[in-house]
Design a protein around this motif. Structure first.
Motif, PDB file in Angstrom:
ATOM      1  N   MET A   1       0.907  -1.284   0.139  1.00  0.00           N
ATOM      2  CA  MET A   1       0.078  -0.090  -0.047  1.00  0.00           C
ATOM      3  C   MET A   1       0.874   1.410  -0.051  1.00  0.00           C
ATOM      4  O   MET A   1       2.001   1.544   0.897  1.00  0.00           O
ATOM      5  N   ASN A   2       0.441   2.242  -0.674  1.00  0.00           N
ATOM      6  CA  ASN A   2       1.193   3.371  -0.937  1.00  0.00           C
ATOM      7  C   ASN A   2       2.504   3.259  -1.235  1.00  0.00           C
ATOM      8  O   ASN A   2       3.424   3.960  -0.864  1.00  0.00           O
ATOM      9  N   THR A   3       2.858   2.506  -2.387  1.00  0.00           N
ATOM     10  CA  THR A   3       4.240   2.264  -2.865  1.00  0.00           C
ATOM     11  C   THR A   3       4.536   3.063  -4.146  1.00  0.00           C
ATOM     12  O   THR A   3       5.626   2.980  -4.562  1.00  0.00           O
ATOM     13  N   THR A   4       3.430   3.674  -4.932  1.00  0.00           N
ATOM     14  CA  THR A   4       3.573   4.495  -5.895  1.00  0.00           C
ATOM     15  C   THR A   4       2.807   5.609  -5.643  1.00  0.00           C
ATOM     16  O   THR A   4       1.304   5.485  -5.643  1.00  0.00           O
ATOM     17  N   LEU A   5       3.329   6.883  -5.714  1.00  0.00           N
ATOM     18  CA  LEU A   5       2.677   8.129  -5.460  1.00  0.00           C
ATOM     19  C   LEU A   5       3.280   9.142  -6.286  1.00  0.00           C
ATOM     20  O   LEU A   5       4.022   9.189  -7.051  1.00  0.00           O
ATOM     21  N   LEU A   6       1.889   9.852  -6.713  1.00  0.00           N
ATOM     22  CA  LEU A   6       1.992  10.907  -7.584  1.00  0.00           C
ATOM     23  C   LEU A   6       2.270  12.411  -6.786  1.00  0.00           C
ATOM     24  O   LEU A   6       1.394  12.615  -5.880  1.00  0.00           O
ATOM     25  N   VAL A   7       3.370  12.856  -7.092  1.00  0.00           N
ATOM     26  CA  VAL A   7       3.473  14.121  -6.325  1.00  0.00           C
ATOM     27  C   VAL A   7       3.685  15.436  -7.333  1.00  0.00           C
ATOM     28  O   VAL A   7       3.949  14.747  -8.691  1.00  0.00           O
ATOM     29  N   SER A   8       3.651  16.387  -7.012  1.00  0.00           N
ATOM     30  CA  SER A   8       3.956  17.653  -7.691  1.00  0.00           C
ATOM     31  C   SER A   8       5.065  18.432  -7.322  1.00  0.00           C
ATOM     32  O   SER A   8       5.960  17.916  -6.607  1.00  0.00           O
TER      33      SER A   8
END
Ligand code: ARG
Length: 264
Positions: free
Chosen positions: A1-8
């Motif tokens: 869980m939460n191992t690929t994240l989109l950030v800006s």
């Protein structure tokens, strides 16, 4: 869980308007400190072994650093956020990014705060309503993404998004929450699920303690919530505490800056 994240990024992060009680146009973030904070959050994700995808922020979008509100993603599908008018300009950037990555993107027909109001916990979705999300979105999320909805209502705009009041710490069943932030029916609903519930004090929650990212092994959270940090460590989790004072001027913290792309 939460191992690929989109950030800006925090390049254009400013307080141009006040759409939550933490924002004051006369209290602006320090641009360098904000960038450093954001950078440290991203570095912590990478150190924890998470994959980070990046979408450059746009100058006309002062809140774009808070990618969590852009959508809710599960599998290959994404339901786009339907933000307040002040943040509407962000949506096309996220739409383009998600479709460009091959996600099947669905428009939200009603106001919807994206993952800010929709926390996945296995098959369950803790789904906020009453602030930024229209309750009719719950059926849309159930239908389009296949979640079993657990509606949770927060009691004031201080908790304008559910991710300030509730945090999924480890799947399937470790959940932290601030009882004072939820109405009575919602508290009962959460307690009836027989989860391992961690109660967080109102003062720590108001410092955005619950706005954390956990992959079930490492928890990345704000500094300044020692009781929650100690509770998490007592459960065997690794806890990384970071400064979020600049992001807090926008009413956001660690969780707000990361859209989860790998909800199973
Ligand atoms: N200034 C932003 C807003 O009010 C903060 C959003 C924080 N995001 C979150 N998921 N809680 O929209």
């Amino acid at each position: 869980m939460n191992t690929t994240l989109l950030v800006s990024d925090a390049e254009h992060f400013r307080i141009d308007y006040e759409i939550n009680p933490y924002m004051h146009t006369e209290v602006q973030p320090d641009p360098r400190a904000a960038a450093a904070e954001h950078f440290a959050i991203v570095a912590a994700h990478l150190t924890a072994g998470r994959r980070v995808e990046y979408l450059q922020s746009a100058p006309e979008c002062p809140d774009m650093v808070f990618t969590a509100n852009a959508a809710l993603v599960r599998g290959g599908r994404a339901v786009l956020g339907f933000p307040p008018p002040e943040r509407k300009a962000e949506t096309p950037y996220f739409y383009d990014w998600l479709t460009g990555r091959g996600f099947d993107v669905i428009d939200a027909p009603y106001p919807f705060s994206g993952q800010g109001d929709a926390l996945a916990c296995g098959e369950l979705l803790f789904a906020g309503h009453g602030q930024r999300t229209d309750r009719r979105m719950h059926d849309v999320l159930a239908r389009e993404l296949g979640y079993k909805i657990v509606p949770l209502q927060t009691v004031s705009p201080r908790w304008y998004d559910l991710d300030l009041a509730v945090a999924v710490v480890a799947q399937p069943d470790v959940v932290a929450y601030c009882p004072a932030a939820l109405d009575r029916a919602s508290r009962d609903r959460l307690r009836d699920l027989k989860l391992d519930l961690i109660e967080v004090h109102r003062e720590e929650a108001a410092r955005l303690a619950l706005n954390l990212v956990s992959d079930g092994t490492t928890v990345t959270m704000t500094r300044g919530a020692p009781r929650l940090a100690a509770e998490l460590r007592a459960r065997g989790l690794k806890v990384v505490e970071l400064a979020t004072t600049e992001l807090a001027k926008g009413g956001g913290g660690v969780r707000c800056t990361a859209l989860t792309l790998d909800n199973p």
